[in-house]
Write a protein that holds these residues in place. Sequence first.
Motif, short mmCIF file in Angstrom:
data_model
loop_
_atom_site.label_atom_id
_atom_site.label_comp_id
_atom_site.label_asym_id
_atom_site.label_seq_id
_atom_site.Cartn_x
_atom_site.Cartn_y
_atom_site.Cartn_z
N UNK A 1 61.21 7.65 68.88
CA UNK A 1 62.35 8.57 68.86
C UNK A 1 62.05 9.87 68.13
N UNK A 2 62.82 10.88 68.51
CA UNK A 2 62.76 12.16 67.82
C UNK A 2 63.19 12.00 66.36
N UNK A 3 64.18 11.12 66.11
CA UNK A 3 64.68 10.90 64.76
C UNK A 3 63.62 10.30 63.84
N UNK A 4 62.74 9.45 64.40
CA UNK A 4 61.72 8.79 63.58
C UNK A 4 60.39 9.55 63.58
N UNK A 5 60.20 10.49 64.47
CA UNK A 5 58.91 11.16 64.64
C UNK A 5 58.36 11.72 63.33
N UNK A 6 59.14 12.53 62.64
CA UNK A 6 58.66 13.13 61.38
C UNK A 6 58.47 12.09 60.29
N UNK A 7 59.33 11.08 60.27
CA UNK A 7 59.18 10.01 59.29
C UNK A 7 57.91 9.21 59.55
N UNK A 8 57.62 8.95 60.81
CA UNK A 8 56.39 8.22 61.15
C UNK A 8 55.17 9.02 60.68
N UNK A 9 55.17 10.31 60.94
CA UNK A 9 54.05 11.16 60.48
C UNK A 9 53.92 11.11 58.96
N UNK A 10 55.06 11.12 58.29
CA UNK A 10 55.06 11.06 56.83
C UNK A 10 54.44 9.75 56.35
N UNK A 11 54.86 8.63 56.95
CA UNK A 11 54.32 7.31 56.56
C UNK A 11 52.83 7.24 56.85
N UNK A 12 52.43 7.71 58.01
CA UNK A 12 51.01 7.66 58.38
C UNK A 12 50.16 8.54 57.47
N UNK A 13 50.70 9.66 57.03
CA UNK A 13 49.97 10.53 56.10
C UNK A 13 49.92 9.91 54.70
N UNK A 14 50.93 9.13 54.35
CA UNK A 14 51.04 8.59 53.00
C UNK A 14 50.30 7.27 52.80
N UNK A 15 50.00 6.57 53.90
CA UNK A 15 49.47 5.21 53.77
C UNK A 15 48.29 4.94 54.70
N UNK A 16 47.63 3.84 54.40
CA UNK A 16 46.71 3.19 55.33
C UNK A 16 47.43 1.89 55.67
N UNK A 17 47.70 1.66 56.95
CA UNK A 17 48.48 0.48 57.30
C UNK A 17 48.11 -0.03 58.69
N UNK A 18 48.55 -1.24 58.96
CA UNK A 18 48.45 -1.87 60.27
C UNK A 18 49.86 -2.18 60.72
N UNK A 19 50.13 -2.02 62.02
CA UNK A 19 51.48 -2.29 62.51
C UNK A 19 51.42 -2.91 63.89
N UNK A 20 52.37 -3.79 64.16
CA UNK A 20 52.48 -4.44 65.48
C UNK A 20 53.96 -4.63 65.82
#
Length: 97
Positions: free
Chosen positions: A72-91
């Motif tokens: 979603x457009x609503x989550x897009x910037x938040x997702x970028x923020x999380x990806x920039x802030x962390x190393x993670x795995x997601x499923x």
Amino acid sequence: MPAYFLVDVREVKDAAKMEEYKARVAPVVERFGGRYVAIGGPFEVVEGSYQPVFPVMIQFPSMDQASRWYDSEEYRDLKRLRLAATVSNAVFLAGSP
């Protein structure tokens, strides 16, 4: 059929960005019908060698709703923020009917 988003935050690279993410993400998750099922631990590994660090599980009403949220457009910037802030795995996991 419910669906789940499981993310295991392996490392926080930028604590300030992660705090911003945590402060803003819940209303967006809720807007797409999601609810947090688990945030962090404690946990116990009972089989295999997988060692989660900080697992977070969110339940959505369906896989379609989970995908809509994630893309979603609503989550897009938040997702970028999380990806920039962390190393993670997601499923995504499909639940049973």
